[in-house]
Design a protein around this motif. Structure first.
Motif, PDB file in Angstrom:
ATOM      1  N   PRO A 218       0.826  -1.211   0.000  1.00  0.00           N
ATOM      2  CA  PRO A 218       0.000   0.000   0.000  1.00  0.00           C
ATOM      3  C   PRO A 218       0.861   1.263   0.000  1.00  0.00           C
ATOM      4  O   PRO A 218       1.943   1.290   0.595  1.00  0.00           O
ATOM      5  N   PHE A 219       0.359   2.305  -0.632  1.00  0.00           N
ATOM      6  CA  PHE A 219       1.068   3.581  -0.677  1.00  0.00           C
ATOM      7  C   PHE A 219       0.064   4.712  -0.448  1.00  0.00           C
ATOM      8  O   PHE A 219      -0.890   4.875  -1.211  1.00  0.00           O
ATOM      9  N   GLY A 220       0.300   5.471   0.607  1.00  0.00           N
ATOM     10  CA  GLY A 220      -0.597   6.554   0.965  1.00  0.00           C
ATOM     11  C   GLY A 220      -0.355   7.806   0.145  1.00  0.00           C
ATOM     12  O   GLY A 220       0.670   7.961  -0.524  1.00  0.00           O
ATOM     13  N   TYR A 221      -1.293   8.726   0.221  1.00  0.00           N
ATOM     14  CA  TYR A 221      -1.207   9.992  -0.507  1.00  0.00           C
ATOM     15  C   TYR A 221      -1.749  11.136   0.343  1.00  0.00           C
ATOM     16  O   TYR A 221      -2.037  12.217  -0.161  1.00  0.00           O
ATOM     17  N   LEU A 222      -1.875  10.904   1.635  1.00  0.00           N
ATOM     18  CA  LEU A 222      -2.477  11.884   2.534  1.00  0.00           C
ATOM     19  C   LEU A 222      -1.495  12.964   2.979  1.00  0.00           C
ATOM     20  O   LEU A 222      -1.901  14.063   3.359  1.00  0.00           O
ATOM     21  N   GLY A 223      -0.197  12.651   2.926  1.00  0.00           N
ATOM     22  CA  GLY A 223       0.799  13.534   3.527  1.00  0.00           C
ATOM     23  C   GLY A 223       0.750  14.970   3.057  1.00  0.00           C
ATOM     24  O   GLY A 223       0.882  15.902   3.854  1.00  0.00           O
TER      25      GLY A 223
ATOM     26  N   PRO B  25      -5.612   3.514   0.322  1.00  0.00           N
ATOM     27  CA  PRO B  25      -4.345   3.845  -0.337  1.00  0.00           C
ATOM     28  C   PRO B  25      -4.261   3.230  -1.735  1.00  0.00           C
ATOM     29  O   PRO B  25      -5.072   2.373  -2.112  1.00  0.00           O
ATOM     30  N   HIS B  26      -3.278   3.693  -2.506  1.00  0.00           N
ATOM     31  CA  HIS B  26      -2.924   2.985  -3.730  1.00  0.00           C
ATOM     32  C   HIS B  26      -2.341   1.627  -3.326  1.00  0.00           C
ATOM     33  O   HIS B  26      -1.747   1.492  -2.253  1.00  0.00           O
ATOM     34  N   VAL B  27      -2.476   0.644  -4.216  1.00  0.00           N
ATOM     35  CA  VAL B  27      -1.914  -0.680  -3.940  1.00  0.00           C
ATOM     36  C   VAL B  27      -1.190  -1.185  -5.184  1.00  0.00           C
ATOM     37  O   VAL B  27      -1.757  -1.196  -6.285  1.00  0.00           O
ATOM     38  N   VAL B  28       0.075  -1.581  -5.002  1.00  0.00           N
ATOM     39  CA  VAL B  28       0.844  -2.216  -6.075  1.00  0.00           C
ATOM     40  C   VAL B  28       0.930  -3.699  -5.743  1.00  0.00           C
ATOM     41  O   VAL B  28       1.421  -4.073  -4.668  1.00  0.00           O
ATOM     42  N   GLY B  29       0.429  -4.547  -6.641  1.00  0.00           N
ATOM     43  CA  GLY B  29       0.384  -5.973  -6.362  1.00  0.00           C
ATOM     44  C   GLY B  29       0.784  -6.814  -7.550  1.00  0.00           C
ATOM     45  O   GLY B  29       1.171  -6.294  -8.612  1.00  0.00           O
TER      46      GLY B  29
ATOM     47  N   ALA C 167      -1.010  -8.501  -9.559  1.00  0.00           N
ATOM     48  CA  ALA C 167      -1.897  -8.415 -10.713  1.00  0.00           C
ATOM     49  C   ALA C 167      -1.808  -7.072 -11.426  1.00  0.00           C
ATOM     50  O   ALA C 167      -2.110  -6.974 -12.619  1.00  0.00           O
ATOM     51  N   GLY C 168      -1.416  -6.024 -10.696  1.00  0.00           N
ATOM     52  CA  GLY C 168      -1.354  -4.708 -11.306  1.00  0.00           C
ATOM     53  C   GLY C 168      -1.359  -3.602 -10.269  1.00  0.00           C
ATOM     54  O   GLY C 168      -1.016  -3.830  -9.100  1.00  0.00           O
ATOM     55  N   ILE C 169      -1.753  -2.426 -10.685  1.00  0.00           N
ATOM     56  CA  ILE C 169      -1.755  -1.248  -9.818  1.00  0.00           C
ATOM     57  C   ILE C 169      -3.201  -0.813  -9.572  1.00  0.00           C
ATOM     58  O   ILE C 169      -3.972  -0.611 -10.512  1.00  0.00           O
ATOM     59  N   ARG C 170      -3.541  -0.681  -8.302  1.00  0.00           N
ATOM     60  CA  ARG C 170      -4.863  -0.180  -7.930  1.00  0.00           C
ATOM     61  C   ARG C 170      -4.692   1.266  -7.474  1.00  0.00           C
ATOM     62  O   ARG C 170      -4.025   1.544  -6.472  1.00  0.00           O
ATOM     63  N   VAL C 171      -5.296   2.181  -8.203  1.00  0.00           N
ATOM     64  CA  VAL C 171      -5.172   3.608  -7.932  1.00  0.00           C
ATOM     65  C   VAL C 171      -6.434   4.077  -7.215  1.00  0.00           C
ATOM     66  O   VAL C 171      -7.547   3.892  -7.717  1.00  0.00           O
TER      67      VAL C 171
ATOM     68  N   ASP D 262       2.774   9.597  -1.582  1.00  0.00           N
ATOM     69  CA  ASP D 262       3.726  10.208  -0.648  1.00  0.00           C
ATOM     70  C   ASP D 262       5.136   9.666  -0.834  1.00  0.00           C
ATOM     71  O   ASP D 262       6.110  10.380  -0.619  1.00  0.00           O
ATOM     72  N   ASP D 263       5.239   8.384  -1.221  1.00  0.00           N
ATOM     73  CA  ASP D 263       6.540   7.731  -1.392  1.00  0.00           C
ATOM     74  C   ASP D 263       6.674   7.234  -2.829  1.00  0.00           C
ATOM     75  O   ASP D 263       6.555   6.035  -3.097  1.00  0.00           O
ATOM     76  N   PRO D 264       6.933   8.136  -3.776  1.00  0.00           N
ATOM     77  CA  PRO D 264       7.030   7.699  -5.173  1.00  0.00           C
ATOM     78  C   PRO D 264       8.196   6.767  -5.428  1.00  0.00           C
ATOM     79  O   PRO D 264       8.113   5.890  -6.292  1.00  0.00           O
ATOM     80  N   ASP D 265       9.292   6.920  -4.671  1.00  0.00           N
ATOM     81  CA  ASP D 265      10.435   6.017  -4.851  1.00  0.00           C
ATOM     82  C   ASP D 265      10.057   4.590  -4.466  1.00  0.00           C
ATOM     83  O   ASP D 265      10.381   3.629  -5.177  1.00  0.00           O
ATOM     84  N   GLY D 266       9.385   4.436  -3.338  1.00  0.00           N
ATOM     85  CA  GLY D 266       8.930   3.116  -2.932  1.00  0.00           C
ATOM     86  C   GLY D 266       7.911   2.551  -3.898  1.00  0.00           C
ATOM     87  O   GLY D 266       7.898   1.349  -4.179  1.00  0.00           O
ATOM     88  N   PHE D 267       7.043   3.413  -4.412  1.00  0.00           N
ATOM     89  CA  PHE D 267       6.045   3.003  -5.400  1.00  0.00           C
ATOM     90  C   PHE D 267       6.742   2.425  -6.629  1.00  0.00           C
ATOM     91  O   PHE D 267       6.363   1.355  -7.129  1.00  0.00           O
ATOM     92  N   LEU D 268       7.774   3.120  -7.106  1.00  0.00           N
ATOM     93  CA  LEU D 268       8.508   2.645  -8.286  1.00  0.00           C
ATOM     94  C   LEU D 268       9.225   1.325  -8.013  1.00  0.00           C
ATOM     95  O   LEU D 268       9.216   0.432  -8.854  1.00  0.00           O
ATOM     96  N   ARG D 269       9.871   1.221  -6.854  1.00  0.00           N
ATOM     97  CA  ARG D 269      10.575  -0.017  -6.532  1.00  0.00           C
ATOM     98  C   ARG D 269       9.605  -1.197  -6.516  1.00  0.00           C
ATOM     99  O   ARG D 269       9.893  -2.272  -7.035  1.00  0.00           O
TER     100      ARG D 269
END
Length: 216
Positions: free
Chosen positions: A47-52, A111-115, A117-121, A201-208
């Motif tokens: 999960p990746f948050g976007y609230l920050g 949150p966004h979820v990278v899994g 199967a794909g990316i859930r925005v 909030d964490d685009p680097d982690g999202f990309l990794r």
């Protein structure tokens, strides 16, 4: 006469349905957040948050809303002779405070979820887009500031159509699609878009996570 009124009636009905759905989602989000229920994730999901970026602003609004309740109650009770006015203003103040808390909660628990199967925005409780890896050409990081604060924006970038899902007038992750794709949003289906841009909030982690998962 009936033909001219039909589009207006339909539009009003659609607006009321969206408003009711938003209201219900806010109360549900607040309930789930208060219960501290864990986010349901499949194995390999990140999960990746976007609230920050908007958390300080929401905090200020929530604080101001809480302070306004007793102030307006004092003013109305001493100025307006009609006693029900006090309870109406009090009810509106409490509702406004709870709505702001519900908005905070809805962004927190969706949150966004990278899994695998794909990316859930996600964007609060209203937008939920799934992009399978087969439709993703590339994922990259780039901070952008947009002139408008609208949550959903579509623009033409050269010969490409881009869908922005904006938080605090910003995006930080670009998802380039293999082919023009339509997405279902609260106001209906979009035109085919070539790229999806979102804020995390964490685009680097999202990309990794995206690169590691898509390569697996």
């Amino acid at each position: 006469m009936s033909d001219t009124k039909t589009p207006t009636t339909a539009g009003t009905g659609s607006l009321l349905r969206r408003a009711a759905a938003t209201e219900g989602a806010m109360w549900r989000s607040m309930y789930l957040w208060a219960r501290r229920r864990p986010l349901a994730l499949a194995p390999g999901d990140d999960p990746f948050g976007y609230l920050g970026v908007v958390k300080p602003i929401l905090g200020i609004f929530i604080g101001l809303s809480a302070v306004e309740i007793p102030i307006f109650d004092l003013i109305v009770s001493n100025v307006v002779p009609w006693r029900p006015a006090r309870w109406i203003v009090l009810a509106l103040g409490v509702w406004g405070l709870l709505w702001m808390i519900g908005l905070f909660a809805s962004m927190k628990i969706h949150p966004h979820v990278v899994g695998d199967a794909g990316i859930r925005v996600r964007l609060s409780a209203g937008i939920d887009i799934f992009v399978p890896w087969a439709d993703v050409e590339a994922v990259s990081k780039r901070y952008r500031s947009l002139p408008s604060s609208r949550s959903v924006q579509v623009e033409e970038d050269g010969d490409r159509r881009v869908l922005h899902l904006v938080v605090g007038s910003q995006t930080s992750v670009d998802i380039r699609l293999r082919r023009p794709t339509t997405f279902v949003l609260p106001k209906g289906q979009t035109e085919p878009v070539d790229e999806l841009r979102l804020y995390a909030d964490d685009p680097d982690g999202f990309l990794r996570s995206a690169r590691g998962t898509s390569a697996a």
